[in-house]
Design an enzyme around this catalytic site. Sequence first.
Site, mmCIF file in Angstrom:
data_model
loop_
_atom_site.group_PDB
_atom_site.id
_atom_site.type_symbol
_atom_site.label_atom_id
_atom_site.label_comp_id
_atom_site.label_asym_id
_atom_site.label_seq_id
_atom_site.Cartn_x
_atom_site.Cartn_y
_atom_site.Cartn_z
ATOM 1 N N LYS A 125 0.864 -1.189 0.000
ATOM 2 C CA LYS A 125 0.000 0.000 0.000
ATOM 3 C C LYS A 125 0.894 1.231 0.000
ATOM 4 O O LYS A 125 2.041 1.166 0.424
ATOM 5 C CB LYS A 125 -0.875 0.001 1.267
ATOM 6 C CG LYS A 125 -2.087 0.904 1.183
ATOM 7 C CD LYS A 125 -3.258 0.250 0.490
ATOM 8 C CE LYS A 125 -4.402 1.215 0.281
ATOM 9 N NZ LYS A 125 -5.602 0.562 -0.254
ATOM 10 N N ASP A 165 -7.072 4.481 -4.465
ATOM 11 C CA ASP A 165 -7.713 4.359 -3.146
ATOM 12 C C ASP A 165 -8.322 5.738 -2.891
ATOM 13 O O ASP A 165 -8.559 6.484 -3.863
ATOM 14 C CB ASP A 165 -6.677 3.969 -2.067
ATOM 15 C CG ASP A 165 -7.327 3.581 -0.743
ATOM 16 O OD1 ASP A 165 -7.851 2.469 -0.631
ATOM 17 O OD2 ASP A 165 -7.330 4.415 0.202
HETATM 18 P P1 NDP Z 1 -13.091 7.952 -2.631
HETATM 19 O O1 NDP Z 1 -12.056 8.974 -2.376
HETATM 20 O O2 NDP Z 1 -13.614 7.734 -4.008
HETATM 21 O O3 NDP Z 1 -14.361 8.217 -1.706
HETATM 22 C C1 NDP Z 1 -14.293 8.280 -0.314
HETATM 23 C C2 NDP Z 1 -15.633 8.797 0.153
HETATM 24 O O4 NDP Z 1 -15.721 8.722 1.573
HETATM 25 C C3 NDP Z 1 -15.845 10.250 -0.237
HETATM 26 O O5 NDP Z 1 -17.212 10.464 -0.460
HETATM 27 C C4 NDP Z 1 -15.403 10.976 1.030
HETATM 28 O O6 NDP Z 1 -15.981 12.256 1.183
HETATM 29 C C5 NDP Z 1 -15.920 10.047 2.085
HETATM 30 N N1 NDP Z 1 -15.202 10.202 3.338
HETATM 31 C C6 NDP Z 1 -13.872 10.140 3.541
HETATM 32 N N2 NDP Z 1 -13.608 10.336 4.820
HETATM 33 C C7 NDP Z 1 -14.796 10.525 5.435
HETATM 34 C C8 NDP Z 1 -15.188 10.779 6.764
HETATM 35 N N3 NDP Z 1 -14.268 10.886 7.726
HETATM 36 N N4 NDP Z 1 -16.505 10.913 7.037
HETATM 37 C C9 NDP Z 1 -17.429 10.818 6.056
HETATM 38 N N5 NDP Z 1 -17.121 10.587 4.789
HETATM 39 C C10 NDP Z 1 -15.819 10.436 4.488
HETATM 40 O O7 NDP Z 1 -12.508 6.587 -2.024
HETATM 41 P P2 NDP Z 1 -12.961 5.100 -2.314
HETATM 42 O O8 NDP Z 1 -14.432 5.035 -2.502
HETATM 43 O O9 NDP Z 1 -12.059 4.539 -3.339
HETATM 44 O O10 NDP Z 1 -12.539 4.404 -0.934
HETATM 45 C C11 NDP Z 1 -13.416 4.346 0.186
HETATM 46 C C12 NDP Z 1 -12.939 3.250 1.126
HETATM 47 O O11 NDP Z 1 -12.935 1.998 0.426
HETATM 48 C C13 NDP Z 1 -11.521 3.404 1.681
HETATM 49 O O12 NDP Z 1 -11.476 2.855 2.982
HETATM 50 C C14 NDP Z 1 -10.695 2.546 0.733
HETATM 51 O O13 NDP Z 1 -9.490 2.114 1.339
HETATM 52 C C15 NDP Z 1 -11.649 1.398 0.523
HETATM 53 N N6 NDP Z 1 -11.395 0.603 -0.670
HETATM 54 C C16 NDP Z 1 -11.404 1.161 -1.921
HETATM 55 C C17 NDP Z 1 -11.195 0.369 -3.027
HETATM 56 C C18 NDP Z 1 -11.303 0.903 -4.407
HETATM 57 O O14 NDP Z 1 -11.273 0.100 -5.352
HETATM 58 N N7 NDP Z 1 -11.461 2.201 -4.616
HETATM 59 C C19 NDP Z 1 -10.879 -1.068 -2.892
HETATM 60 C C20 NDP Z 1 -10.967 -1.571 -1.559
HETATM 61 C C21 NDP Z 1 -11.185 -0.738 -0.498
HETATM 62 P P3 NDP Z 1 -15.391 13.536 0.415
HETATM 63 O O15 NDP Z 1 -16.030 13.474 -0.940
HETATM 64 O O16 NDP Z 1 -15.850 14.659 1.250
HETATM 65 O O17 NDP Z 1 -13.908 13.366 0.377
#
Ligand code: NDP
Length: 443
Positions: A125, A165
């Site tokens: 990572k 991510d």
């Molecule tokens: P993105 O950056 O696309 O989206 C993250 C989302 O979560 C955004 O809407 C963000 O809001 C919101 N967010 C982040 N922090 C907070 C918080 N503290 N409170 C509320 N909302 C929050 O990331 P991903 O969707 O790619 O990733 C999300 C999770 O999934 C992570 O834990 C990642 O490690 C995991 N993951 C992702 C994979 C992937 O293929 N993308 C694969 C496996 C796991 P804002 O828009 O305001 O930033």
Amino acid sequence: MSYVNDVLQNLIAKNPGEAVFHQAATEVLESIAPVIEANPAYEKAGILERLTEPDRAILFRVPWVDDQGKVQVNKGYRVQFNNAIGPYKGGLRLHPSVNLGVIKFLGFEQIFKNSLTGLPIGGGKGGSDFDPKGKSDREVMAFCQSFMTELYKYVGADIDVPAGDIGVGAREIGFLYGQYKRITGLYEGVLTGKGLTYGGSLARKEATGYGLVYLMKEMLATKGESFEGKRVVISGSGNVAIYAAEKATAFGGKVVALCDSTGWIYDEAGVDLAAVKQIKEVERKRLREYKNYRPNAEYHEDGVIWDVPCDIALPCATQNELHLEHAETLIKNGVIAVGEGANMPSTPDAIHAFQKAGVLFAPAKAANAGGVATSALEMSQNSLRLSWTFEEVDQRLHGIMVGIFNQMAAAAEKYGHAGDYVVGANIAGFVKVADAMLAQGVV
Ligand code: NDP
């Protein structure tokens, strides 16, 4: 068990200040204790000591110039945790909260997740404390080029293959790939999540969210349940959340709430995903804009999304976002299943509460493995110099998620924890890696 306890105590003492890494290691090691006890060869070979110490952690400076002409400096990280079963594989996270402990927790989890997919990929990572929010495209490009100018020395299609991510989507992967190609002259699958015009895979964007819902469907079926007619609450509104919402809706569920880091929306009619995609994927704006599309929906900056009554809850935002009091509210409101789309979104006491209440609980390393599995399918397509159709990739993803469910259910049952998918996923993921390490000697 004293071996597990000794390794954990040592890990905590030797890695001070890395609370989320301690949390992830504790969860895994404690739940695999039955396998360790049954196989003394693991202790003799120091498997747990070796598994919890990354092969290497690369830390570097990332200097770049902002739009005002001022030089900015961020921290860069790549932790190559374990390559017993394949090249290191795991995403890059760009978020101000990133530090070494966060990257180590994610890299450690990735080892077991990647093993569960059944594909030949090791765990790694990386990322940076750079915040892409509010930056111009040029600033993001400057950062990505600088980041890759150091990272390229350590990655490669058969060495280490990063992906997206939090904060890293198609735009960032494109800039990183361009710089890798420029420096090395190699046109190879060194990154996944690439655009479709230069080696990306169809269905990669959808894979984590779709995979989560495929796995939940299998789990619900064990209780004669399905998504049909269920109220679903999903935290986040990024890549994972959006495509989990899309597939849950396709399976007959009604997604009533989503959030971002500023607030949350509640739409009793069912969330309008086209509007969310426009706001988040196209305009990169805040979810408060949603009311412009659906005036009858609610937008809140107070309270938490977990107060919204639902049957199925899918935390898809970030680590430790769902605490004990949220779990208690969800249970009181009748939740029947929880699936972790984000990495380690539920605190240990919240997981315990769900399990005690008989709520079906799918842990992240199984539930969100569809993303990395499809990344591995992207690697296969790059090696073959072929592109599979959306349906072909989606079908393989579906088969992989069903396989993950079956593996974790069988492992839980074998070791006397039937229905405990946390234990099942950890054991199933661990055994394959540990046995590969045993076979490869002390390295
Ligand atoms: P993105 O950056 O696309 O989206 C993250 C989302 O979560 C955004 O809407 C963000 O809001 C919101 N967010 C982040 N922090 C907070 C918080 N503290 N409170 C509320 N909302 C929050 O990331 P991903 O969707 O790619 O990733 C999300 C999770 O999934 C992570 O834990 C990642 O490690 C995991 N993951 C992702 C994979 C992937 O293929 N993308 C694969 C496996 C796991 P804002 O828009 O305001 O930033």
